[in-house]
Design a protein around this motif. Sequence first.
Motif, PDB file in Angstrom:
ATOM      1  N   ILE A 260       9.970-101.781  53.801  1.00  0.00           N
ATOM      2  CA  ILE A 260      10.323-103.207  53.813  1.00  0.00           C
ATOM      3  C   ILE A 260       9.040-104.024  53.769  1.00  0.00           C
ATOM      4  O   ILE A 260       8.242-104.008  54.709  1.00  0.00           O
ATOM      5  N   GLU A 261       8.833-104.714  52.653  1.00  0.00           N
ATOM      6  CA  GLU A 261       7.661-105.590  52.485  1.00  0.00           C
ATOM      7  C   GLU A 261       8.072-106.987  52.919  1.00  0.00           C
ATOM      8  O   GLU A 261       8.891-107.636  52.280  1.00  0.00           O
ATOM      9  N   GLN A 262       7.511-107.441  54.035  1.00  0.00           N
ATOM     10  CA  GLN A 262       7.988-108.674  54.661  1.00  0.00           C
ATOM     11  C   GLN A 262       6.899-109.745  54.670  1.00  0.00           C
ATOM     12  O   GLN A 262       5.714-109.439  54.522  1.00  0.00           O
ATOM     13  N   PRO A 263       7.289-110.998  54.835  1.00  0.00           N
ATOM     14  CA  PRO A 263       6.318-112.088  54.743  1.00  0.00           C
ATOM     15  C   PRO A 263       5.499-112.319  56.011  1.00  0.00           C
ATOM     16  O   PRO A 263       5.133-113.451  56.326  1.00  0.00           O
ATOM     17  N   LEU A 264       5.217-111.252  56.749  1.00  0.00           N
ATOM     18  CA  LEU A 264       4.216-111.286  57.808  1.00  0.00           C
ATOM     19  C   LEU A 264       2.978-110.650  57.198  1.00  0.00           C
ATOM     20  O   LEU A 264       2.943-109.441  56.967  1.00  0.00           O
ATOM     21  N   LYS A 265       1.993-111.480  56.874  1.00  0.00           N
ATOM     22  CA  LYS A 265       0.903-111.056  55.985  1.00  0.00           C
ATOM     23  C   LYS A 265      -0.391-110.766  56.734  1.00  0.00           C
ATOM     24  O   LYS A 265      -0.712-111.409  57.738  1.00  0.00           O
ATOM     25  N   ILE A 266      -1.138-109.795  56.203  1.00  0.00           N
ATOM     26  CA  ILE A 266      -2.480-109.475  56.701  1.00  0.00           C
ATOM     27  C   ILE A 266      -3.479-110.055  55.701  1.00  0.00           C
ATOM     28  O   ILE A 266      -3.568-109.606  54.556  1.00  0.00           O
ATOM     29  N   LEU A 281      -8.986-109.804  65.418  1.00  0.00           N
ATOM     30  CA  LEU A 281      -8.271-109.341  64.228  1.00  0.00           C
ATOM     31  C   LEU A 281      -6.911-110.024  64.088  1.00  0.00           C
ATOM     32  O   LEU A 281      -6.454-110.289  62.971  1.00  0.00           O
ATOM     33  N   SER A 282      -6.273-110.335  65.219  1.00  0.00           N
ATOM     34  CA  SER A 282      -4.950-110.960  65.172  1.00  0.00           C
ATOM     35  C   SER A 282      -4.957-112.297  64.439  1.00  0.00           C
ATOM     36  O   SER A 282      -3.921-112.752  63.950  1.00  0.00           O
ATOM     37  N   ASP A 283      -6.128-112.916  64.333  1.00  0.00           N
ATOM     38  CA  ASP A 283      -6.246-114.191  63.613  1.00  0.00           C
ATOM     39  C   ASP A 283      -5.936-114.022  62.125  1.00  0.00           C
ATOM     40  O   ASP A 283      -5.606-114.995  61.446  1.00  0.00           O
ATOM     41  N   GLY A 284      -6.027-112.790  61.628  1.00  0.00           N
ATOM     42  CA  GLY A 284      -5.793-112.535  60.203  1.00  0.00           C
ATOM     43  C   GLY A 284      -4.344-112.282  59.850  1.00  0.00           C
ATOM     44  O   GLY A 284      -4.036-112.020  58.681  1.00  0.00           O
ATOM     45  N   ILE A 285      -3.436-112.351  60.823  1.00  0.00           N
ATOM     46  CA  ILE A 285      -2.013-112.109  60.544  1.00  0.00           C
ATOM     47  C   ILE A 285      -1.265-113.435  60.579  1.00  0.00           C
ATOM     48  O   ILE A 285      -1.411-114.211  61.517  1.00  0.00           O
ATOM     49  N   SER A 286      -0.490-113.694  59.539  1.00  0.00           N
ATOM     50  CA  SER A 286       0.219-114.980  59.476  1.00  0.00           C
ATOM     51  C   SER A 286       1.642-114.802  58.939  1.00  0.00           C
ATOM     52  O   SER A 286       1.894-113.934  58.093  1.00  0.00           O
ATOM     53  N   PHE A 315      12.453-112.287  56.775  1.00  0.00           N
ATOM     54  CA  PHE A 315      12.632-111.891  58.166  1.00  0.00           C
ATOM     55  C   PHE A 315      11.475-110.977  58.540  1.00  0.00           C
ATOM     56  O   PHE A 315      10.721-110.515  57.695  1.00  0.00           O
ATOM     57  N   VAL A 316      11.363-110.703  59.838  1.00  0.00           N
ATOM     58  CA  VAL A 316      10.385-109.737  60.332  1.00  0.00           C
ATOM     59  C   VAL A 316      11.128-108.624  61.046  1.00  0.00           C
ATOM     60  O   VAL A 316      12.056-108.873  61.811  1.00  0.00           O
ATOM     61  N   MET A 317      10.716-107.402  60.756  1.00  0.00           N
ATOM     62  CA  MET A 317      11.323-106.221  61.359  1.00  0.00           C
ATOM     63  C   MET A 317      10.206-105.365  61.943  1.00  0.00           C
ATOM     64  O   MET A 317       9.250-105.031  61.254  1.00  0.00           O
ATOM     65  N   CYS A 336      16.165-107.363  63.256  1.00  0.00           N
ATOM     66  CA  CYS A 336      15.523-108.427  62.469  1.00  0.00           C
ATOM     67  C   CYS A 336      15.314-109.698  63.284  1.00  0.00           C
ATOM     68  O   CYS A 336      16.168-110.086  64.092  1.00  0.00           O
ATOM     69  N   GLN A 337      14.180-110.352  63.018  1.00  0.00           N
ATOM     70  CA  GLN A 337      13.886-111.668  63.580  1.00  0.00           C
ATOM     71  C   GLN A 337      13.686-112.643  62.422  1.00  0.00           C
ATOM     72  O   GLN A 337      13.063-112.294  61.414  1.00  0.00           O
ATOM     73  N   ASP A 338      14.200-113.850  62.571  1.00  0.00           N
ATOM     74  CA  ASP A 338      14.079-114.844  61.497  1.00  0.00           C
ATOM     75  C   ASP A 338      12.789-115.656  61.577  1.00  0.00           C
ATOM     76  O   ASP A 338      12.538-116.511  60.738  1.00  0.00           O
ATOM     77  N   ASN A 339      12.006-115.407  62.613  1.00  0.00           N
ATOM     78  CA  ASN A 339      10.730-116.111  62.775  1.00  0.00           C
ATOM     79  C   ASN A 339       9.665-115.062  63.071  1.00  0.00           C
ATOM     80  O   ASN A 339       9.841-114.229  63.958  1.00  0.00           O
ATOM     81  N   GLY A 340       8.580-115.080  62.327  1.00  0.00           N
ATOM     82  CA  GLY A 340       7.569-114.034  62.446  1.00  0.00           C
ATOM     83  C   GLY A 340       6.389-114.378  63.328  1.00  0.00           C
ATOM     84  O   GLY A 340       5.309-113.821  63.151  1.00  0.00           O
ATOM     85  N   ARG A 341       6.592-115.272  64.295  1.00  0.00           N
ATOM     86  CA  ARG A 341       5.449-115.698  65.108  1.00  0.00           C
ATOM     87  C   ARG A 341       5.403-115.009  66.477  1.00  0.00           C
ATOM     88  O   ARG A 341       4.627-115.399  67.343  1.00  0.00           O
ATOM     89  N   SER A 342       6.238-113.986  66.677  1.00  0.00           N
ATOM     90  CA  SER A 342       6.305-113.392  68.017  1.00  0.00           C
ATOM     91  C   SER A 342       5.015-112.678  68.409  1.00  0.00           C
ATOM     92  O   SER A 342       4.692-112.596  69.597  1.00  0.00           O
ATOM     93  N   LEU A 343       4.242-112.160  67.440  1.00  0.00           N
ATOM     94  CA  LEU A 343       2.988-111.487  67.798  1.00  0.00           C
ATOM     95  C   LEU A 343       2.046-112.438  68.532  1.00  0.00           C
ATOM     96  O   LEU A 343       1.354-112.040  69.467  1.00  0.00           O
TER      97      LEU A 343
END
Length: 535
Positions: A260-266, A281-286, A315-317, A336-343
């Motif tokens: 699953i290629e998801q829109p949580l990007k490195i 490193l976490s600053d590079g994930i969006s 979504f984020v999985m 699945c989560q509809d918002n990818g900001r949980s990290l």
Amino acid sequence: MDNIHQTKAVSPKKENLPCIAPLLATVEETPETISAEVQGQFPKWLNGSLLRTGPGKFEFGKDEYNHWFDGMALLHQFRMEKGTVTYRSKFLQSDTYKANSVQNRIVISEFGTLALPDPCRNVFECFMSKFELPAMTDNTSVNYVWYKGDYYLSSENNFMNKVDIETLEKTEKVDWSKFIAVNGATAHPHYDPDGTAYNMGNSYGPYGSCYNIIRVPPEKVDVGDTIHGAQVICSIASTERLKPSYYHSFGMTKNYIIFIEQPLKINLWKMITSKIRGKALSDGISWEPQSNTRFHVVNKHTGQLLPGMYFTKPFVMFHQINAFEDQGCVVIDLCCQDNGRSLELYQLQNLRKAGEELDQVYNSAATSFPRRFVLPLHASLNAPEGENLSPLSYSSASAVKQADGKIWCSYENLHPENLEQVGGIEFPQINYGQFCGKKYRFFYGCGFRHLVGDSLIKVDVVWREDDFYPSEPVFVPVPGSSEEDGGVILSVVITPNQNKSNFLLVLDAKNFEELGRAEVPVQMPYGFHGTFIAT
């Protein structure tokens, strides 16, 4: 999975959440075995060890980690034998742990914490150190994984640590990149019945990044083998050359791997320059929800990437539940989560808040719900536009061909309405040994009415107790049983209340009735994943 609904999942807002800071604090290890006090009964057939890992040390000297994922790995062992239970724990003696301990400060950067230069260096040396490549951590705190009969502690970078499961001692450090062209692998491999392991790892090169599917053979050729013989059987080019997707797990059926290629990007440029910019490193994930989520399906026997282009809304999985094949389709079930900001939210300063501030953090977090997607494998080029290509009468998930040839997938909710009341579900587990890659009915997980799990769930049956926080439920089958839920659920349950004891819980997997608990008089932090090893 009888109670299926298509209602939109909306989680109720929470108020007056109890503070859980003690569950995210440094604890002492318990290296000598201690006896647990059993209440109720542990089944006499339940012989073996529940091994778990997670962060257990969050500072060295005056240096403190910023993110929950950064803490040093603490290994837990609950041993069950003829109704008795013992416990011990040890910090993983990784090179990172030892280097930090010797210097009494954070020497090696972690996901959310940038290691600062040695304060004894002069100004010029401190400046030049920004341009040195950062040392890669080997603090493997996420999961126990199994290759060729050996157990390793794994996270998501290129290192794993082999562990003696009896003594919890590290015996060897293994670097994926010495065997195949990957920069690490997930901490959630899949296994065929014969022991062949499959995993996924990224590779970064001058022409962009690829997602690589890895196969590790089931048997050793020599006694000293680790992951010798590992092969990349398929490389999938990242949709964005310098911004591959972050992923934590993937799906597998008898014949296919589903990525699953998801829109949580490195952002690779941000990662490479993080030290120069003084960022973790976490600053590079969006989270980039302007992109849709894509499913890639690969024949795991041939390494062939199937031509179908399957897309769905962003979504984020983090964890897949199970996947199987039916009537020419792959069915894949995911949390699945509809918002990818949980990290971002899982910074320790957020998790340790209290009162209204803690409520605000929780209420801004995404809720994770189980969803089913159906991917028709042999969608004809001549199939009419706008038609649902899924032949599965038992699922309302659809796969509709669009004018551009892409197949748009809409999910089916795999949960009853009352799952919203328990905060959704994460850390999913199934009867893996008998039902991985097969049609199945039951899955288990943690409900999240807090930022860590606070209940145990079997589809629509819930176990919970006020002021207690259970870990990922691990299914252990009754020997000889062919029933999908013929077995028990094990979960380590901890509390921030100093007047109550943490315990190992055993539930009947059929009805979630408590069979017994084994109380342990030591502090434990909330952890990630684990496994049961029968003896």
